[in-house]
Enzyme design. Structure first.
Site, PDB file in Angstrom:
ATOM      1  CB  SER A  54      17.179  35.716  89.301  1.00  0.00           C
ATOM      2  OG  SER A  54      16.415  36.083  89.484  1.00  0.00           O
ATOM      3  CE  LYS A 122      11.664  35.232  96.199  1.00  0.00           C
ATOM      4  NZ  LYS A 122      13.475  33.580  96.621  1.00  0.00           N
ATOM      5  CD  GLU A 124      16.640  30.146  97.576  1.00  0.00           C
ATOM      6  OE1 GLU A 124      17.647  29.012  97.618  1.00  0.00           O
ATOM      7  OE2 GLU A 124      16.415  31.044  96.132  1.00  0.00           O
ATOM      8  CD  GLU A 191      12.917  28.187  91.321  1.00  0.00           C
ATOM      9  OE1 GLU A 191      12.576  29.651  92.443  1.00  0.00           O
ATOM     10  OE2 GLU A 191      13.130  28.263  90.188  1.00  0.00           O
TER      11      GLU A 191
HETATM   12  O1  KIV Z   1      15.361  34.916  92.331  1.00  0.00           O
HETATM   13  C1  KIV Z   1      14.575  35.236  91.930  1.00  0.00           C
HETATM   14  O2  KIV Z   1      14.155  35.211  90.936  1.00  0.00           O
HETATM   15  C2  KIV Z   1      13.448  34.209  92.281  1.00  0.00           C
HETATM   16  C3  KIV Z   1      12.222  33.407  91.876  1.00  0.00           C
HETATM   17  C4  KIV Z   1      12.906  32.435  90.725  1.00  0.00           C
HETATM   18  C5  KIV Z   1      10.888  32.780  92.894  1.00  0.00           C
HETATM   19  O3  KIV Z   1      13.459  33.758  93.432  1.00  0.00           O
END
Ligand code: KIV
Length: 273
Positions: A54, A122, A124, A191
């Site tokens: 983000s 992390k 997706e 999400e």
């Molecule tokens: O990139 C991010 O901030 C995220 C969150 C919205 C979980 O993946």
């Protein structure tokens, strides 16, 4: 004045996160991308800091998370790690760095770990990234999954609306969550999915779920820092709780400074040598 007091100052690890789920203690996660903010959210006692992609939106002004690169993420990740004493730091693997060749995915995750000093990554997706996820886990790197609205796939979805509202997508999401948990992900972000589905996923797997628009039954919650501080004033989804109006406060403060400079009020006699 904060209503929260840190009771355990030790570094948060994957073991601590698993213990928190086991004991029913909710996990608090938030994003950060720079030294100053990371220092403050760590001091506040946050459990996990996500250096989210983000950053593409809130730090770089892009409309989506697609343009951000691994080099960008490494700069943000390294900066946050430098600030943090207690929180676990997870860095998002950006678009295009794990969806193809699993060996390359592992190489990219290793690079993020080595060059940032983060505690994990992390990524997706569900079964479509299973082999890449397994390769990264095989290198000893903690992986957090991310299901439901996965912003890197926005061009496939064509909308940011709530995911998994129909039975077939809900069934697929539950199966994906079970696979991610079974192969060893230490947690899964859910999400923007129906709260009932997030509750079912949370009950069905042995690792914590972290909701963002996933409802109160998740093992924890995550918000984007800029959104919850009121810095990003255009973004107002239903799931967002805004804790401050820093955007307005910054505009007011800078406006007052400009007035003081223009009027000659700043600096005064005490503010010069
Ligand atoms: O990139 C991010 O901030 C995220 C969150 C919205 C979980 O993946």
């Amino acid at each position: 004045m904060s209503t929260y007091t840190v009771t355990d100052p030790r570094k948060v690890t994957t073991k601590r996160i698993a213990d928190m789920r086991q004991s029913g203690e909710k996990i608090a996660m938030i994003t950060a991308y720079d030294f100053t903010m990371a220092t403050l959210v760590d001091q506040a006692g946050i459990d996990i800091i996500l250096v989210g992609d983000s950053a593409s939106n809130v730090m770089q002004g892009n409309a989506t998370t697609i343009p951000i690169t691994i080099d960008d993420m490494i700069v943000y990740g390294r900066t946050v790690v430098r600030a943090v004493k207690r929180a676990m730091v997870i860095v998002d693997m950006p678009f295009g760095t794990y969806q193809g060749d699993p060996i390359e995915a592992q190489r990219n995750a290793v690079r993020i770990m080595q060059e940032t000093g983060a505690d994990g990554v992390k990524l997706e997706g569900g079964r479509e990234v299973r082999t890449a996820t397994e390769m990264i886990l095989r290198a000893g790197i903690p992986v957090m999954g991310h299901l439901g609205l996965t912003p890197q796939s926005i061009n496939k979805f064509g909308t940011y609306s709530t995911r998994a509202q129909d039975e077939s997508e809900a069934t697929r999401l539950l199966a994906d969550a079970k696979v991610l948990a079974e192969i060893g992900c230490f947690g899964i972000v859910l999400e923007k999915i129906p709260a009932m589905l997030a509750a079912k996923v949370t009950q069905s797997i042995s690792v914590p779920t972290i909701g963002i628009g996933g409802g109160g039954a998740c093992s924890g919650q995550v918000l984007v820092l800029h959104d919850m501080l009121g810095l990003n004033r255009e973004f107002k989804p239903k799931f967002l709780r805004v804790y401050n109006n820093l955007g307005e406060q910054i505009i007011d403060s800078v406006g007052n400074y400009i007035s003081d400079v223009k009027s000659g009020d700043f600096p005064n006699a005490d503010e010069q040598y």
